[in-house]
Design an enzyme around this catalytic site. Structure first.
Site, PDB file in Angstrom:
ATOM      1  N   SER A   1      -1.733 -16.270   4.935  1.00  0.00           N
ATOM      2  CA  SER A   1      -1.076 -17.573   4.998  1.00  0.00           C
ATOM      3  C   SER A   1       0.410 -17.459   4.681  1.00  0.00           C
ATOM      4  O   SER A   1       1.121 -18.460   4.654  1.00  0.00           O
ATOM      5  CB  SER A   1      -1.733 -18.537   4.004  1.00  0.00           C
ATOM      6  OG  SER A   1      -3.075 -18.776   4.352  1.00  0.00           O
ATOM      7  N   GLY A  31      -4.775 -12.790   9.063  1.00  0.00           N
ATOM      8  CA  GLY A  31      -5.376 -12.756   7.737  1.00  0.00           C
ATOM      9  C   GLY A  31      -4.432 -13.041   6.600  1.00  0.00           C
ATOM     10  O   GLY A  31      -4.675 -12.609   5.476  1.00  0.00           O
ATOM     11  N   HIS A  67       3.516  -3.604  -0.075  1.00  0.00           N
ATOM     12  CA  HIS A  67       3.164  -3.921  -1.461  1.00  0.00           C
ATOM     13  C   HIS A  67       2.546  -2.733  -2.196  1.00  0.00           C
ATOM     14  O   HIS A  67       1.981  -2.902  -3.279  1.00  0.00           O
ATOM     15  CB  HIS A  67       2.225  -5.127  -1.511  1.00  0.00           C
ATOM     16  CG  HIS A  67       2.892  -6.411  -1.148  1.00  0.00           C
ATOM     17  ND1 HIS A  67       2.213  -7.522  -0.711  1.00  0.00           N
ATOM     18  CD2 HIS A  67       4.201  -6.757  -1.150  1.00  0.00           C
ATOM     19  CE1 HIS A  67       3.066  -8.505  -0.452  1.00  0.00           C
ATOM     20  NE2 HIS A  67       4.274  -8.061  -0.704  1.00  0.00           N
ATOM     21  N   TYR A  91      -7.117  -1.765 -11.923  1.00  0.00           N
ATOM     22  CA  TYR A  91      -6.891  -1.048 -10.668  1.00  0.00           C
ATOM     23  C   TYR A  91      -7.864   0.107 -10.483  1.00  0.00           C
ATOM     24  O   TYR A  91      -8.192   0.463  -9.344  1.00  0.00           O
ATOM     25  CB  TYR A  91      -5.433  -0.575 -10.579  1.00  0.00           C
ATOM     26  CG  TYR A  91      -4.504  -1.726 -10.307  1.00  0.00           C
ATOM     27  CD1 TYR A  91      -4.350  -2.243  -9.022  1.00  0.00           C
ATOM     28  CD2 TYR A  91      -3.807  -2.339 -11.334  1.00  0.00           C
ATOM     29  CE1 TYR A  91      -3.523  -3.327  -8.774  1.00  0.00           C
ATOM     30  CE2 TYR A  91      -2.981  -3.421 -11.101  1.00  0.00           C
ATOM     31  CZ  TYR A  91      -2.842  -3.909  -9.820  1.00  0.00           C
ATOM     32  OH  TYR A  91      -2.037  -5.000  -9.570  1.00  0.00           O
ATOM     33  N   GLN A 134       0.423  -6.280   3.899  1.00  0.00           N
ATOM     34  CA  GLN A 134       0.573  -6.656   2.494  1.00  0.00           C
ATOM     35  C   GLN A 134      -0.563  -6.080   1.659  1.00  0.00           C
ATOM     36  O   GLN A 134      -0.538  -6.187   0.432  1.00  0.00           O
ATOM     37  CB  GLN A 134       0.576  -8.181   2.365  1.00  0.00           C
ATOM     38  CG  GLN A 134       1.676  -8.865   3.155  1.00  0.00           C
ATOM     39  CD  GLN A 134       1.540 -10.366   3.139  1.00  0.00           C
ATOM     40  OE1 GLN A 134       1.897 -11.025   2.170  1.00  0.00           O
ATOM     41  NE2 GLN A 134       0.990 -10.925   4.212  1.00  0.00           N
ATOM     42  N   ASN A 135      -1.550  -5.477   2.322  1.00  0.00           N
ATOM     43  CA  ASN A 135      -2.735  -4.973   1.631  1.00  0.00           C
ATOM     44  C   ASN A 135      -2.470  -3.590   1.035  1.00  0.00           C
ATOM     45  O   ASN A 135      -1.731  -2.781   1.598  1.00  0.00           O
ATOM     46  CB  ASN A 135      -3.917  -4.908   2.597  1.00  0.00           C
ATOM     47  CG  ASN A 135      -4.263  -6.266   3.160  1.00  0.00           C
ATOM     48  OD1 ASN A 135      -4.002  -7.292   2.519  1.00  0.00           O
ATOM     49  ND2 ASN A 135      -4.827  -6.295   4.348  1.00  0.00           N
TER      50      ASN A 135
END
Length: 228
Positions: A171, A169, A104, A53, A86-87
Site C-alpha cells: 500500500s 503487494g 530495506h 529476527y 521492501q521485503n
C-alpha cells in the site's frame, strides 16, 4: 527489450506464510514495531531484537516462494526486469529472479552494529557476543525505522527508466519507498495489484487490480507478455 520494474511489498510474501505488521494492529508478531525495528529498540534490548529476527530467520527457512514469485521470475524471458523489494526475505531469489534490490535490507545477512559496510551471510541465529571483524556486535542487516535507506537513490534511478512499473503487494505507506511512484516517466504504464484500498497518490493513471498477489499475477501475466 522493454524495462519492467516491479516494486514488491509484504503482500506478496504474506501468501507464503510470512506475517506482516501492517495487518491492522500495528504489532509485528505481538511486538511493538519500535521495540524490534528501530535503533531505540536495539539500544534498549539487544537480546530481544536479536531473538525477534532469529525467529523470522528460522521461519524463512520453512517457507517457499509462491506462484506470484515464480510468475515474476518468468517475466525475465520477455522483459528487462528489475525488482525493487521492501521485503527482507529471499523468496524472489529462490523463485529465480536475478535482478533484485532489497531497499530495506536482507534477513539472511548481518552486519557490524558500528559499520553497516561490514556485511556477512547469516543463515543461522545471531547471538549476543557474535562479533564482526571490527569487534562490534553483529546485528541484522535491516533498515530499521528512523535509519537512512542507502539504496533509495539507486531505486529512484531504476524507476525513472521503467517503461512499465508494476506495484504488487504494498500500500506504499512507508517512506521513502512510497515516494518511488512519483519518479516514473510520463509515458510509463503503472499497474497496481493490491487487495486493499491503496490511495498513495497515483491518481487516474494507474491500472488497479484489487487482487491478492498470486491471483493478480495469474490474471495479468499473459496481458503483460503481450506488451513485451
Amino acid at each position: 527489450m522493454k524495462k519492467l520494474t516491479i516494486l514488491t511489498g509484504a503482500g506478496i510474501s504474506a501468501e507464503s506464510g510470512i506475517k506482516t505488521f501492517r495487518d491492522g494492529d500495528g504489532l509485528w508478531e505481538n511486538h511493538n514495531v519500535t521495540d524490534v525495528a528501530s535503533p531505540e529498540g536495539w539500544r534498549k534490548d539487544r537480546a530481544l531484537v536479536l531473538e525477534f529476527y532469529n525467529q523470522r530467520r528460522r521461519q524463512l527457512h520453512e517457507v517457499q516462494p509462491n506462484e506470484a514469485h515464480h510468475l515474476l521470475a518468468e517475466l525475465e524471458k520477455y522483459f528487462d526486469v528489475q525488482i525493487i523489494t521492501q521485503n527482507i526475505d529471499d523468496l524472489h531469489e529462490r523463485a529465480g529472479s536475478t535482478n533484485i534490490l532489497h531497499i530495506h535490507g536482507e534477513l539472511f545477512k548481518s552486519c557490524s552494529c558500528n559499520n553497516k559496510n561490514l556485511i556477512y551471510d547469516q543463515k543461522e541465529d545471531i547471538n549476543i557476543g557474535d562479533k564482526a571483524e571490527d569487534g562490534a556486535q553483529l546485528r541484522p542487516f535491516i533498515v530499521w525505522f528512523g535509519e537512512d535507506v542507502p539504496l533509495y537513490q539507486t531505486a529512484r534511478e531504476i524507476v525513472k527508466e521503467a517503461d512499465i512499473l508494476l506495484v504488487i503487494g504494498t500500500s506504499l505507506q512507508v517512506y521513502p519507498a512510497a515516494g518511488l511512484i512519483h519518479d516514473i516517466k510520463d509515458d510509463c504504464l503503472l499497474i497496481v495489484i493490491n487487495p486493499n484500498e491503496t490511495g498513495f497518490g497515483y491518481g487516474q493513471r494507474a491500472v488497479v487490480m484489487k487482487e491478492t498477489a498470486t491471483q493478480g499475477m495469474k490474471l495479468l501475466f499473459d496481458k503483460l507478455v503481450n506488451l513485451a
